[in-house]
Design a protein around this motif. Structure first.
Motif, mmCIF file in Angstrom:
data_model
loop_
_atom_site.group_PDB
_atom_site.id
_atom_site.type_symbol
_atom_site.label_atom_id
_atom_site.label_comp_id
_atom_site.label_asym_id
_atom_site.label_seq_id
_atom_site.Cartn_x
_atom_site.Cartn_y
_atom_site.Cartn_z
ATOM 1 N N SER A 74 -4.690 -4.426 78.027
ATOM 2 C CA SER A 74 -5.038 -4.354 76.688
ATOM 3 C C SER A 74 -5.761 -5.463 76.153
ATOM 4 C CB SER A 74 -3.610 -4.163 75.774
ATOM 5 O OG SER A 74 -2.932 -5.147 76.069
ATOM 6 N N THR A 75 -6.166 -5.337 74.836
ATOM 7 C CA THR A 75 -7.104 -6.185 74.309
ATOM 8 C C THR A 75 -6.982 -7.826 74.522
ATOM 9 O OG1 THR A 75 -7.521 -4.640 72.385
ATOM 10 C CG2 THR A 75 -8.648 -6.631 72.239
ATOM 11 N N CYS A 96 -6.238 -7.111 66.542
ATOM 12 C CA CYS A 96 -6.378 -5.829 66.959
ATOM 13 C C CYS A 96 -4.817 -5.236 67.043
ATOM 14 C CB CYS A 96 -6.778 -5.320 68.484
ATOM 15 S SG CYS A 96 -8.659 -5.664 68.686
ATOM 16 N N TYR A 97 -4.066 -6.040 67.335
ATOM 17 C CA TYR A 97 -2.642 -5.545 67.378
ATOM 18 C C TYR A 97 -2.166 -5.690 65.941
ATOM 19 C CZ TYR A 97 2.639 -5.916 67.759
ATOM 20 O OH TYR A 97 4.169 -5.745 67.812
ATOM 21 N N ILE A 238 -10.291 -1.877 66.957
ATOM 22 C CA ILE A 238 -8.780 -2.438 66.990
ATOM 23 C C ILE A 238 -8.127 -2.074 68.524
ATOM 24 C CG2 ILE A 238 -8.245 -2.289 64.604
ATOM 25 C CD1 ILE A 238 -6.797 0.341 65.117
ATOM 26 N N GLY A 239 -8.864 -1.883 69.413
ATOM 27 C CA GLY A 239 -8.587 -1.723 70.890
ATOM 28 C C GLY A 239 -7.637 -0.395 71.102
ATOM 29 N N ALA A 240 -7.854 0.265 70.046
ATOM 30 C CA ALA A 240 -6.999 1.684 70.200
ATOM 31 C C ALA A 240 -7.193 2.374 71.352
ATOM 32 C CB ALA A 240 -6.865 2.413 69.046
ATOM 33 N N LEU A 395 -11.843 -2.517 61.516
ATOM 34 C CA LEU A 395 -12.286 -1.703 62.262
ATOM 35 C C LEU A 395 -13.975 -2.140 62.461
ATOM 36 C CD1 LEU A 395 -11.108 2.023 61.301
ATOM 37 C CD2 LEU A 395 -10.513 0.403 63.331
ATOM 38 N N PRO A 396 -14.767 -2.098 61.352
ATOM 39 C CA PRO A 396 -16.111 -2.673 61.670
ATOM 40 C C PRO A 396 -16.387 -3.901 62.344
ATOM 41 C CG PRO A 396 -15.602 -2.755 59.268
ATOM 42 C CD PRO A 396 -14.374 -1.879 59.645
ATOM 43 N N ALA A 397 -15.414 -4.943 61.624
ATOM 44 C CA ALA A 397 -15.625 -6.384 62.143
ATOM 45 C C ALA A 397 -15.103 -6.396 63.790
ATOM 46 C CB ALA A 397 -14.550 -7.312 61.565
ATOM 47 N N GLY A 398 -14.101 -5.811 64.036
ATOM 48 C CA GLY A 398 -13.492 -5.549 65.347
ATOM 49 C C GLY A 398 -14.572 -4.978 66.294
#
Length: 454
Positions: A74-75, A96-97, A238-240, A395-398
């Motif tokens: 995971s991330t 992300c978490y 977000i690593g989803a 979301l956009p920053a990640g």
């Protein structure tokens, strides 16, 4: 495909695609997409939406999948495994978490609304309801923290119970059933809407480009909204999606798999328009009414339609399926994150995340009644503030973090990203696109970030 890098993976390619698509397919496809399309001129918006999915969504999705598949983690641990010694890219894993937790703080509540309406239609609650009575049903739901809590808790319990059986026997098996049921319901509901008398105008509005309408709204508004919707519909940043990349085999290229995932997501969004626009046209209501479209307008339509109890039940079952597929996918991300980072067993991670999701979901519920006076970002209520943090910031920053990490030398690097993305059979990513990925794609995403903050 049974084992991926020493841990459980998906049992089949179909399972990976359906679970990943299920994560992307959610309330936004049926809730947000139709009313934004309605506000922005119908078909013109849809064309720009598809364009941005191709030029932004596909490459951004391959980057998350590449980090996941190359690391098998995971991330948090994924970036740590791929970064150079002394770098701190993996810190983004905690963001992300946190982003997934905040997303579930309100998403489980809204999924509970869908379950509540499904139950109401199933039991005949809406039969013989007048317009004002239909409107009051949603107001009564928001005013009742107990009712919202009950349905939210049901969603959370079901989600974690599914995942207690693992990736293959839990997440993959249940998601396959849900997605097949979702696609079946879509087709039945589309046929019903297309056969409604007077639905032709709504269909024409949705499918026939109208430059005059787009000009009236403003071309800049149409393009910006299409870019936003295309980007956010896949839940990137977000690593989803990365977690599912970590469960993948190396048999197929990431570009090909990304195209398939986005195609399924787009199919659901487009079909949702075919359900909603003809129905609204047939009953003389506007389709640009925002979230109230789902809980006020459509229930009124179903309540006044022949066989409306059946169609309303099917529609909200479709909505439950769409929301629950996202819930289980994000729950798996939360579970695996703590397992990878803290070395916990699945049972312990499920128990801790179950408590976290339940407790942090309560403020959203109370924000509509006991805490309704609380206003946060720009005067927004609690749910809207939580959505703002996730959608407009994390979301956009990640996603920009993933883009830079995958394409710049001080990150993982473009060569390694391309090698991972092009491993296997299928569509290959051209090296000629790297300058676009390094400069233009982050700039477009930064525009979304700034525009969302403004």
């Amino acid at each position: 495909m049974n084992e991926v890098k020493g841990r459980e993976g998906f049992g089949s390619r179909l399972g990976f695609i359906l679970v990943s698509a299920g994560c992307a397919i959610g309330i936004g496809n049926v809730w947000r997409f139709p009313y934004i399309a309605g506000e922005c001129g119908g078909a013109i918006f849809v064309l720009f939406y598809i364009l941005f999915l191709i030029i932004m969504g596909v490459p951004a999705l391959t980057m998350e999948l590449a980090v996941g598949r190359a690391s098998g983690r995971s991330t948090m641990r994924g970036m740590q495994k791929l970064e150079r010694k002394g770098q701190y890219w993996h810190v983004h894993g905690w963001v992300c978490y946190l982003g997934n937790v905040i997303l579930m703080m309100y998403y489980t509540t809204v999924a509970g609304w869908m379950l509540s309406y499904f139950w109401k239609f199933l039991t005949g609650f809406f039969e013989d309801k007048k317009t004002e009575d239909v409107t009051s049903v949603f107001d009564d739901l928001l005013a009742s923290p107990a009712e919202m809590l009950i349905f939210m808790v049901i969603i959370v319990i079901l989600g974690f119970v599914v995942l207690s059986f693992g990736v293959q026997k839990g997440l993959e098996r249940v998601t396959k059933v849900i997605m097949i049921g979702l696609f079946g319901l879509i087709l039945v509901l589309v046929v019903n809407s297309l056969l409604l008398k007077g639905g032709g105008e709504g269909l024409k509005f949705y499918l026939m480009p109208d430059p005059d309408k787009a000009a009236e709204v403003g071309w800049g508004t149409v393009i910006t909204n299409a870019m936003n919707q295309a980007f956010f519909t896949i839940s990137l940043g977000i690593g989803a999606m990365e977690i599912f990349g970590s469960y993948m085999s190396r048999e197929y290229t990431l570009t090909g798999e990304a195209v398939r995932i986005i195609s399924l997501d787009t199919f659901v969004a487009l079909m949702s328009g075919l359900i909603i626009f003809p129905a609204c046209s047939a009953f003389g209501v506007e389709a640009n009414q925002g979230p109230s479209l789902i809980f006020l307008t459509l229930p009124h339509i179903f309540a006044n339609m022949d066989g409306g109890r059946i169609w309303g039940t099917m529609f909200f079952l479709f909505m439950v399926f769409a929301s629950f597929s996202t819930v289980t996918a994000v729950f798996e991300n939360l579970i695996r994150s703590l397992m990878d980072n803290l070395g916990w067993k699945r049972a312990r991670s499920i128990a801790v995340n179950f408590i976290i999701v339940l407790v942090t979901g309560i403020p959203c519920i109370l924000g509509f009644n006991l805490w309704s006076d609380i206003r946060l970002f720009g005067g927004k209520d609690i749910l809207s503030s939580e959505d703002f943090i996730v959608s407009n910031i994390i979301l956009p920053a990640g996603s920009i973090v993933f883009m830079i990490f995958c394409t710049w030398k001080f990150g993982w690097g473009a060569d390694k990203y391309l090698e991972e993305a092009n491993t296997g059979k299928g569509i290959k990513m051209s090296k000629r696109l790297i300058p676009y990925f390094k400069y233009v794609l982050p700039a477009l995403t930064a525009f979304i970030l700034v525009q969302g903050l403004i």
